[in-house]
Every structure is written in structure tokens, then in C-alpha cells.
Design an enzyme around this catalytic site. Structure first.
Site, PDB file in Angstrom:
ATOM      1  N   TYR A  75       0.852  -1.189   0.000  1.00 24.30           N
ATOM      2  CA  TYR A  75       0.000   0.000   0.000  1.00 24.30           C
ATOM      3  C   TYR A  75       0.885   1.235   0.000  1.00 24.30           C
ATOM      4  O   TYR A  75       1.899   1.264   0.718  1.00 24.30           O
ATOM      5  CB  TYR A  75      -0.901   0.031   1.247  1.00 24.30           C
ATOM      6  CG  TYR A  75      -2.357  -0.144   0.887  1.00 24.30           C
ATOM      7  CD1 TYR A  75      -2.953   0.720  -0.028  1.00 24.30           C
ATOM      8  CD2 TYR A  75      -3.113  -1.166   1.441  1.00 24.30           C
ATOM      9  CE1 TYR A  75      -4.286   0.556  -0.374  1.00 24.30           C
ATOM     10  CE2 TYR A  75      -4.447  -1.335   1.080  1.00 24.30           C
ATOM     11  CZ  TYR A  75      -5.026  -0.469   0.175  1.00 24.30           C
ATOM     12  OH  TYR A  75      -6.332  -0.622  -0.171  1.00 24.30           O
ATOM     13  N   GLU A  77      -0.604   4.809  -0.469  1.00 18.51           N
ATOM     14  CA  GLU A  77      -1.407   6.021  -0.700  1.00 18.51           C
ATOM     15  C   GLU A  77      -0.586   7.252  -0.358  1.00 18.51           C
ATOM     16  O   GLU A  77       0.258   7.215   0.537  1.00 18.51           O
ATOM     17  CB  GLU A  77      -2.682   5.973   0.144  1.00 18.51           C
ATOM     18  CG  GLU A  77      -3.704   5.019  -0.430  1.00 18.51           C
ATOM     19  CD  GLU A  77      -4.935   4.866   0.440  1.00 18.51           C
ATOM     20  OE1 GLU A  77      -5.208   5.758   1.256  1.00 18.51           O
ATOM     21  OE2 GLU A  77      -5.611   3.838   0.297  1.00 18.51           O
ATOM     22  N   ASP A 252      -6.451  15.390 -23.634  1.00 23.83           N
ATOM     23  CA  ASP A 252      -6.412  13.950 -23.405  1.00 23.83           C
ATOM     24  C   ASP A 252      -5.729  13.334 -24.626  1.00 23.83           C
ATOM     25  O   ASP A 252      -6.332  13.214 -25.694  1.00 23.83           O
ATOM     26  CB  ASP A 252      -7.852  13.437 -23.249  1.00 23.83           C
ATOM     27  CG  ASP A 252      -7.909  11.928 -23.067  1.00 23.83           C
ATOM     28  OD1 ASP A 252      -6.888  11.255 -23.289  1.00 23.83           O
ATOM     29  OD2 ASP A 252      -8.999  11.429 -22.717  1.00 23.83           O
ATOM     30  N   THR A 281      -3.298   7.579 -21.423  1.00 26.74           N
ATOM     31  CA  THR A 281      -3.103   6.210 -20.966  1.00 26.74           C
ATOM     32  C   THR A 281      -1.688   5.828 -21.356  1.00 26.74           C
ATOM     33  O   THR A 281      -1.038   6.511 -22.158  1.00 26.74           O
ATOM     34  CB  THR A 281      -4.080   5.226 -21.638  1.00 26.74           C
ATOM     35  OG1 THR A 281      -4.031   5.438 -23.044  1.00 26.74           O
ATOM     36  CG2 THR A 281      -5.498   5.424 -21.142  1.00 26.74           C
ATOM     37  N   LYS A 284      -1.727   2.431 -24.957  1.00 26.21           N
ATOM     38  CA  LYS A 284      -2.177   2.494 -26.363  1.00 26.21           C
ATOM     39  C   LYS A 284      -0.949   2.680 -27.246  1.00 26.21           C
ATOM     40  O   LYS A 284      -0.070   1.837 -27.229  1.00 26.21           O
ATOM     41  CB  LYS A 284      -3.208   3.609 -26.529  1.00 26.21           C
ATOM     42  CG  LYS A 284      -4.481   3.373 -25.705  1.00 26.21           C
ATOM     43  CD  LYS A 284      -5.552   4.392 -26.039  1.00 26.21           C
ATOM     44  CE  LYS A 284      -6.854   4.098 -25.308  1.00 26.21           C
ATOM     45  NZ  LYS A 284      -6.938   4.760 -23.994  1.00 26.21           N
ATOM     46  N   ARG A 290      -1.052  -1.285 -18.847  1.00 27.05           N
ATOM     47  CA  ARG A 290      -2.386  -0.680 -18.773  1.00 27.05           C
ATOM     48  C   ARG A 290      -2.419   0.318 -17.613  1.00 27.05           C
ATOM     49  O   ARG A 290      -2.232  -0.047 -16.465  1.00 27.05           O
ATOM     50  CB  ARG A 290      -3.382  -1.819 -18.533  1.00 27.05           C
ATOM     51  CG  ARG A 290      -4.818  -1.489 -18.603  1.00 27.05           C
ATOM     52  CD  ARG A 290      -5.606  -2.755 -18.899  1.00 27.05           C
ATOM     53  NE  ARG A 290      -5.317  -3.188 -20.255  1.00 27.05           N
ATOM     54  CZ  ARG A 290      -5.828  -2.625 -21.360  1.00 27.05           C
ATOM     55  NH1 ARG A 290      -6.702  -1.638 -21.264  1.00 27.05           N
ATOM     56  NH2 ARG A 290      -5.486  -3.049 -22.556  1.00 27.05           N
TER      57      ARG A 290
HETATM   58  N1  DSN Z   1     -11.380   2.380 -24.564  1.00 27.24           N
HETATM   59  C1  DSN Z   1     -10.561   3.393 -25.168  1.00 27.24           C
HETATM   60  C2  DSN Z   1     -10.627   3.330 -26.634  1.00 27.24           C
HETATM   61  O1  DSN Z   1     -10.827   2.241 -27.148  1.00 27.24           O
HETATM   62  O2  DSN Z   1     -10.451   4.328 -27.306  1.00 27.24           O
HETATM   63  C3  DSN Z   1     -10.884   4.736 -24.681  1.00 27.24           C
HETATM   64  O3  DSN Z   1     -11.404   4.656 -23.392  1.00 27.24           O
END
Ligand code: DSN
Length: 487
Positions: A75, A77, A252, A281, A284, A290
Site C-alpha cells: 500500500y 497512498e 487527453d 493512458t 495504447k 495498462r
Molecule cells: N477504450 C478506449 C478506446 O478504445 O479508445 C478509450 O477509453
């Protein structure tokens, strides 16, 4: 990292990774064999399908192995050097490393590596903007240091003020994300929201229309970024628009962070110098584990740094460690070649569709994704997605602007190049992918359900799935996933 350039799939240390995975699976098997079996099967499935989901990728074995450690048991935090738990010195090390790599890679003054996902990163950013723009000035005005110092009446006034702010983002059907103010999402409920769209004729963002909408609505937060817009954004223009009304510009970049990291998006197309807060994120186009990240200016950094436990649960230290490894990989010169190939391959995929008379939203792409309008095949997105899956082609259905079939059945298919580019696919391979997708869609017919016409049912002409699957397998075999990795 070693001095040799990493391939992205760990071919240079495949034998060692194979030993590690074999041992790990043996240990898992001794406790719950069905999990070991599903894990093996998942690799087989990923190896044997054409993964075109624009938001997916393949992380290196170094990144994946980093997640399987005892950091998961801790943990932590709080934030680096300021934790609500004892004995966080090693978590501090990996979190600080992830943040350092992120700052260096993106040229950001501050980076926060704790968000568990992109949605979490956006929630942290929204609360940080509210805390900086609304809560802090109100506390100063009332001569209070902390919300606990306020009278009940002042607290109620502040709560009302926090809950009555405005946010404007790109609408879902024109490529924005749920968390950019879509009314059914929490972002559309915690703010008064209004959305901007794209030009109905071209499908491109019309900056003067966005400016007019922003001038009229005067949001506290202007969000730029997308999940399904196949074009680049001019962030210098978006910042100008935000500045005109004193809005905070939040970008974003979840989908295109890899193209920013790989210096494909530079100048006005690089959001980091223009946004007050940038979220992403890490899994991607950035090709990491992730999770999420927030980058911020000095002004917003202290509020972002309070993300846990303000908004987030305990940090996933094992994932932050993996973020550090992935970001170290993204700082290698090979990642720039990868990012350029992602963009070049998207061009080839788009051209492959256009020369076969398939319709694309905006008529093409200049990022990592294309949005195919499947109404010209007489199909819904749902029918097209399912038929493609039958042939081993993994895509996702997606709304197109003013979608006649709504957000569930949709009229589009979104396809991206990050994952297959990691496998080594080149421009010719993506042209062939376009050919295979078109072959499936041309051989798919809508079908009726028990109650009449259906937006989900379809028939695929005999032999199509087998023929296309065989052709896809040739491409996949030529570009193996995790070459040299044997379980
Ligand atoms: N799930 C992502 C996407 O496929 O673009 C965005 O949240």
C-alpha cells in the site's frame, strides 16, 4: 536498457523471457490450472488474429514481467516522499522513475504516474482543475486554509460553486471520449457540459466554430483530444481559444501519446507545451502497461499530486514500475522509428480503403487510426465488427458523426495501426489488410432476426471467413508476436 535497440517485442532477450514465463506458468498451474490455461490461450489468440483495435498494442516482455512482482503487495497512498503508509521507499523509487521518464520524454514540468487508467487520469485532472481554479481562490477569499475550517454555510457555498462549473469537449459521435463531457458519463454530470463537433461536410474540426461555441459557453475547462477522430489537432489554436475566455486547456492524448513521444506530432501538434494539464493512458500507442499518466504545469501540479487518495485508490506500484520501464523504452531512438511507422502505416491502410472505394470519415487519416463508414456496405458497425471477427480480424465498432444507428450498433468501424506495427507490419501489409477487410464486408449481408430486420444479425458468404483467415495467417506468420518466446 541494453545498448542495443529494443525491438519492442523483446526478441533480443526472448530466451530469458521464455524461461521466466515457463516458470511463472508452472507456478500458476500448481494453484489454479485454468488460469494458466487461459493465459496460454490468450497469447495464442493474440498471436493468431489481426489486432486492429486502435487503442490496443503489445507491451514488451520487460514491461509485462515488471508487473508480476511483490510491488503489488504494497500500500502506498499519498505521493512520492509523502505517504500515508510506512516502508514505501522502493515504491518511491519506481514512482519517481516513472515520473522522471515521463517529464523527460514529453518535456513536461511535472508528471503523475499513479492513475490506474485513462478515465482515472481525467478524473484526477478535473478535480485538480476545480481545486486550483475554484476551491483554492474561494478558501483564500474566506481566509481559510482547509475546507474543514469553513462554516457549514461557507462550505455549502463552495460546494455549489464547485458543482456549477462548465466543461466543453468534443462530442462522442465526432470522435471525442465519454469522459470529455458526454452527459451520461460522470464528466457530463459533475460539470454543466456542452460539446463541440466537427464540420458536417468535411468531418474536420472547424476551429472558428469551436472558438464561437467557447466564446458563447465560457467553460472553465476546454478539453481537446479524441478516441476516434482520424486527424491531428492544432493545440496552439486550442490554447488561443481557451485563453480568450480564461478556460483551462486540458488535452487527453491517450490515443496519440506514442506519436507525441516519438516526435511525429511536434510544434503545434504537440499538446504538452500548450495544455495546462495533459492526460494519457500508457497502454495504447505509447506501448506500456495498462494505466494512466497526468502531465501538468507548475500551477496545477500540487493539486494533481493529491490525486491519491483524493480520487484514486491505492497506487498500483507494480504497474508504476512497468510504466517506468515502458517510458525508458519510449526514450530509445527505435521508438521514434516505430511512431513514424505507425503514422505511415495508417496512411497506407487509409489509401488501401480509398482505392477500393470504401468511405472513410474525413476522407483519410493523418494519425494512427481510420474510421470506416460501413453504411456503404449496407451494414451496421455491429454487423461489420462481428463478420470481421469471424475472419480473425479484431476491430471495434464506433459511431460516426450524426450516426443513424446510435452509439450501440453504430455505422463505423475504427481501425488502428499501433499493434500490428509493433509486430513489424509495413505499408504493403496494411494495404493487404485493407483488401481483406473489404473482402469480408463485401461478402457480408444484413440478416433478419425473429422479429424482423436486425442491426446485429448478418450472414457471411460461405468460405469467406476461412479464405480471409488463411490470408491473415500468412501476414501474421511473417510478423510473429513475441518472436522467440516459447511457453
Ligand atoms: N477504450 C478506449 C478506446 O478504445 O479508445 C478509450 O477509453
Amino acid at each position: 536498457m541494453t545498448s542495443s535497440q529494443p525491438s519492442g517485442l523483446g526478441a533480443e532477450y526472448a530466451d530469458t523471457a521464455s524461461e521466466a514465463y515457463r516458470a511463472a506458468l508452472q507456478v500458476i498451474e500448481s494453484v489454479e490450472p485454468r488460469v494458466a490455461e487461459a493465459t496460454r490461450k490468450e497469447l495464442e489468440d493474440q498471436r493468431s488474429s489481426l489486432k486492429l483495435i486502435a487503442s490496443e498494442n503489445y507491451a514488451s516482455p520487460a514491461v509485462l514481467l515488471t508487473m508480476g512482482t511483490w510491488f503489488s503487495d504494497k500500500y502506498a497512498e499519498g505521493t512520492v516522499g509523502h505517504r500515508f503508509y510506512a516502508a514505501c521507499q522502493n515504491v518511491d523509487t519506481v514512482e519517481a522513475l516513472a515520473a522522471e521518464h515521463a517529464r523527460e520524454l514529453f518535456g513536461a514540468p511535472y508528471a503523475y504516474a499513479q492513475p490506474h487508467s485513462g478515465i482515472d487520469a481525467n478524473l484526477v485532472a478535473y478535480w485538480a482543475i476545480l481545486a486550483t481554479r475554484v476551491e483554492a481562490p474561494a478558501l483564500a477569499e474566506l481566509g481559510a486554509k482547509h475546507v474543514n475550517d469553513l462554516s457549514e454555510a461557507d462550505w455549502e457555498t463552495l460546494r455549489n460553486r464547485m458543482g456549477n462549473q462548465r466543461l466543453m469537449g468534443m462530442s462522442l459521435d465526432t470522435g471525442g471520449h465519454l469522459t470529455h463531457g458526454f452527459r451520461p458519463n460522470i464528466s457530463g454530470k459533475m460539470f454543466h457540459q456542452r460539446q463541440y463537433g466537427t464540420d458536417p461536410t468535411t468531418g474536420f474540426i472547424d476551429y472558428s466554430a469551436v472558438a464561437a461555441a467557447v466564446r458563447e459557453f465560457k467553460p472553465l475547462v476546454l478539453v481537446a483530444g479524441y478516441s476516434a477522430y482520424p486527424r491531428r489537432i492544432n493545440f496552439a489554436k486550442m490554447r488561443e481559444i481557451a485563453d480568450e475566455v480564461g478556460a483551462t486547456l486540458m488535452v487527453d492524448m491517450a490515443h496519440f501519446a506514442g506519436l507525441v513521444a516519438g516526435k511525429v506530432f511536434t510544434g503545434d501538434e504537440d499538446p504538452v507545451p500548450f495544455a495546462h494539464v495533459t492526460t494519457t493512458t500508457t497502454h495504447k500507442s505509447l506501448r506500456g502497461p495498462r494505466g494512466g499518466l497526468v502531465l501538468a504545469t507548475e500551477e496545477y501540479a500540487p493539486a494533481v499530486d493529491k490525486g491519491c487518495p483524493m480520487v484514486l485508490g491505492g497506487p498500483l506500484s507494480h504497474v508504476m514500475a512497468a510504466k517506468a520501464v515502458a517510458l525508458a523504452e519510449a526514450r530509445q531512438p527505435a521508438f521514434r522509428e516505430y511512431a513514424q511507422a505507425v503514422a505511415d502505416n495508417a496512411q497506407s491502410l487509409a489509401n488501401g480503403f480509398l482505392k477500393r472505394d470504401a468511405a472513410l470519415v474525413t476522407g483519410g487519416t493523418d494519425n494512427h487510426l481510420v474510421l470506416l463508414d460501413v453504411t456503404s456496405f449496407g451494414l451496421t458497425g455491429r454487423q461489420a465488427e462481428s463478420a470481421l471477427l469471424d475472419a480473425g480480424i479484431v476491430t471495434n465498432r464506433n459511431a460516426i458523426p450524426a450516426d443513424p444507428n446510435g452509439a450501440w450498433y453504430t455505422s463505423g468501424i475504427r481501425l488502428g495501426t499501433p499493434a500490428l506495427t509493433t509486430r513489424g507490419f509495413g505499408a504493403d501489409d496494411f494495404d493487404r489488410v485493407a483488401e481483406l477487410v473489404v473482402e469480408v464486408l463485401q461478402n457480408t449481408q444484413p440478416a433478419a432476426g425473429p422479429n424482423g430486420p436486425s442491426k446485429a444479425k448478418y450472414t457471411l458468404a460461405d468460405g469467406t471467413a476461412e479464405r480471409v483467415h488463411a490470408a491473415a495467417t500468412e501476414l501474421l506468420d511473417a510478423n510473429p508476436l513475441y518472436p522467440g518466446l516459447t511457453l
